[in-house]
Design a protein around this motif. Structure first.
Motif, short mmCIF file in Angstrom:
data_model
loop_
_atom_site.label_atom_id
_atom_site.label_comp_id
_atom_site.label_asym_id
_atom_site.label_seq_id
_atom_site.Cartn_x
_atom_site.Cartn_y
_atom_site.Cartn_z
N GLU A 22 2.77 76.66 11.67
CA GLU A 22 3.68 75.93 12.54
C GLU A 22 4.89 76.77 12.89
O GLU A 22 5.33 77.60 12.12
CB GLU A 22 4.15 74.63 11.87
CG GLU A 22 3.04 73.66 11.57
CD GLU A 22 3.59 72.37 10.99
OE1 GLU A 22 4.83 72.20 10.99
OE2 GLU A 22 2.78 71.56 10.53
N THR B 241 13.64 72.53 9.38
CA THR B 241 12.55 71.57 9.25
C THR B 241 11.92 71.72 7.88
O THR B 241 12.32 72.56 7.08
CB THR B 241 11.48 71.81 10.34
OG1 THR B 241 10.82 73.05 10.06
CG2 THR B 241 12.09 71.85 11.72
N ASP C 155 13.72 62.28 11.85
CA ASP C 155 12.49 61.81 12.49
C ASP C 155 11.43 62.91 12.51
O ASP C 155 10.24 62.63 12.44
CB ASP C 155 12.78 61.34 13.92
CG ASP C 155 13.60 60.05 13.94
OD1 ASP C 155 13.43 59.25 13.01
OD2 ASP C 155 14.40 59.87 14.87
N ARG C 156 11.86 64.16 12.63
CA ARG C 156 10.92 65.28 12.63
C ARG C 156 10.60 65.77 11.22
O ARG C 156 9.53 66.36 10.99
CB ARG C 156 11.50 66.44 13.44
CG ARG C 156 11.49 66.17 14.94
CD ARG C 156 12.07 67.33 15.70
NE ARG C 156 11.88 67.18 17.14
CZ ARG C 156 12.41 67.97 18.05
NH1 ARG C 156 13.18 68.98 17.66
NH2 ARG C 156 12.18 67.78 19.33
N SER C 157 11.53 65.57 10.30
CA SER C 157 11.35 66.05 8.93
C SER C 157 11.65 64.94 7.94
O SER C 157 12.61 65.02 7.16
CB SER C 157 12.25 67.27 8.68
OG SER C 157 11.97 68.31 9.58
N ASP D 250 19.30 74.62 12.78
CA ASP D 250 18.39 73.52 12.51
C ASP D 250 17.33 73.93 11.50
O ASP D 250 16.89 75.09 11.47
CB ASP D 250 17.69 73.08 13.80
CG ASP D 250 18.68 72.48 14.79
OD1 ASP D 250 19.55 71.72 14.34
OD2 ASP D 250 18.57 72.77 16.00
N SER E 154 15.43 71.99 19.00
CA SER E 154 16.31 70.94 18.49
C SER E 154 16.97 70.16 19.61
O SER E 154 17.27 70.71 20.67
CB SER E 154 17.40 71.57 17.63
OG SER E 154 18.38 70.62 17.30
N ASP F 294 16.78 66.87 11.55
CA ASP F 294 16.40 65.67 12.29
C ASP F 294 15.43 64.88 11.41
O ASP F 294 14.30 65.32 11.17
CB ASP F 294 15.73 66.08 13.60
CG ASP F 294 15.32 64.89 14.47
OD1 ASP F 294 15.24 63.76 13.94
OD2 ASP F 294 15.07 65.10 15.67
N ARG G 210 8.94 76.36 14.33
CA ARG G 210 9.98 75.35 14.30
C ARG G 210 10.17 74.75 15.68
O ARG G 210 10.31 75.45 16.67
CB ARG G 210 11.29 76.00 13.83
CG ARG G 210 12.38 75.03 13.57
CD ARG G 210 13.42 75.65 12.68
NE ARG G 210 13.30 77.10 12.69
CZ ARG G 210 14.32 77.89 12.88
NH1 ARG G 210 15.50 77.41 13.09
NH2 ARG G 210 14.18 79.18 12.85
N PRO G 211 10.20 73.41 15.82
CA PRO G 211 10.38 72.79 17.11
C PRO G 211 11.81 72.95 17.62
O PRO G 211 12.74 73.17 16.85
CB PRO G 211 10.10 71.30 16.84
CG PRO G 211 10.42 71.12 15.40
CD PRO G 211 10.03 72.42 14.74
#
Length: 303
Positions: free
Chosen positions: A23, A48, A103-105, A46, A28, A101, A25-26
């Motif tokens: 993966e 994760t 919701d993401r982590s 940021d 932010s 975040d 990192r998405p």
């Protein structure tokens, strides 16, 4: 109080190792905005679940890491996160802000035992040492950070290029109040600290000392025998017993005593017991395991 032992970080390390190569990192959408990069020179970045171990745990071995657990749907996050980012950028490298975040982590939030967002946790040497919940004013956060460096700064190496923080000038009123307390004049010290807190509502130190001294003064006025002699239905006696237990460094037993009262009372008496329990919670870091546990028991007792 220290938070060591209250957080399970191992599960995040295992998850990160499994996903690190698979993966990326998405991007932010943090309320602070700015670059999400986590290079060594970044003051704000940021994180994760994938890079949690590297960017938070490992980094805290050489630098204070402040973790901001935020969510886009939580209005207090949009108020708090920019303040934290500003302070991190002004710190000259003394500490960094890691934004998460939830919701993401969600596993990171779970590991820290977050009950709500925003939640802010400070890590030193791989372990959480302090935390707070909800939006806080800038000056209160500055005081919180100063307290962390005062108590745990010796565990951190000097940050190359960082400007040393100037020594704050001692407030002569606080010095005088502390001298009264150290001399054993609890009533005089309490009056002095109350006067400071009344003039300066944002003086976190004075307000904290007032709470502690009020508790100590009240607890010392009780007969220690009340712990064994209090009748189950005597609310005043049970609250006094809780004070004595807490003064004796038995917070779990003290909290349980009041929760038992809440379970068997109604209306005004229940409200009085609940108010006393919340008051005692204020004497501790909200992330202390026994405080978190007692809050859960309180919720069960009430509902």
């Amino acid at each position: 109080m220290a938070m060591s032992g209250a957080v399970d970080l191992a599960v995040l390390k295992e998850r990160a190792e499994a996903q690190r190569l698979a993966e990326s990192r998405p991007a932010s959408s943090s309320p602070t905005g700015g670059d999400a990069g986590a290079g060594d020179g970044a003051a704000v970045f940021d994180v994760t679940e994938v890079d949690f171990e590297e960017q938070i745990v490992q980094r805290s071995l050489r630098q204070l890491v402040v973790v901001d657990l935020w969510a886009a749907w939580a209005e207090p996050s949009s108020q708090l996160s920019p303040i934290l980012a500003k302070l991190a950028q002004e710190s000259g490298g003394r500490w960094v802000l890691a934004r998460v975040d939830v919701d993401r982590s969600p596993r990171i939030a779970q590991a820290f035992g977050a009950q709500s967002v925003p939640m802010v946790i400070a890590l030193v040497a791989g372990q959480p040492v302090a935390a707070f919940n909800g939006a806080q004013p800038e000056e209160q956060i500055r005081g919180w950070l100063d307290d962390i460096f005062a108590k745990a700064g010796h565990l951190l190496p000097e940050v190359e290029g960082a400007e040393p923080a100037p020594e704050p000038e001692a407030d002569p009123r606080m010095v005088a109040a502390e001298e009264l307390m150290n001399s054993g004049d609890i009533d005089g010290a309490l009056d002095a600290y109350r006067a400071i807190a009344a003039l300066e509502p944002d003086n976190v130190e004075a307000a904290s000392v007032v709470r502690n001294l009020e508790f100590v003064s009240r607890a010392q006025s009780h007969d220690p025998a009340v712990v064994t002699n209090a009748e189950p239905g005597d609310v005043d006696a049970q609250l006094a017993a809780a004070d004595v237990l807490l003064l004796g460094q038995r917070p779990e037993a003290a909290f349980d005593r009041i929760i038992d009262v809440i379970k068997v009372t109604r209306d005004e008496e229940r409200g009085r017991a609940r108010a006393r329990l919340l008051e005692l919670f204020e004497l501790f870091d909200p992330a202390e395991p026994f405080v978190v546990s007692a809050r859960r028991k309180l919720a069960t007792a009430l509902y």
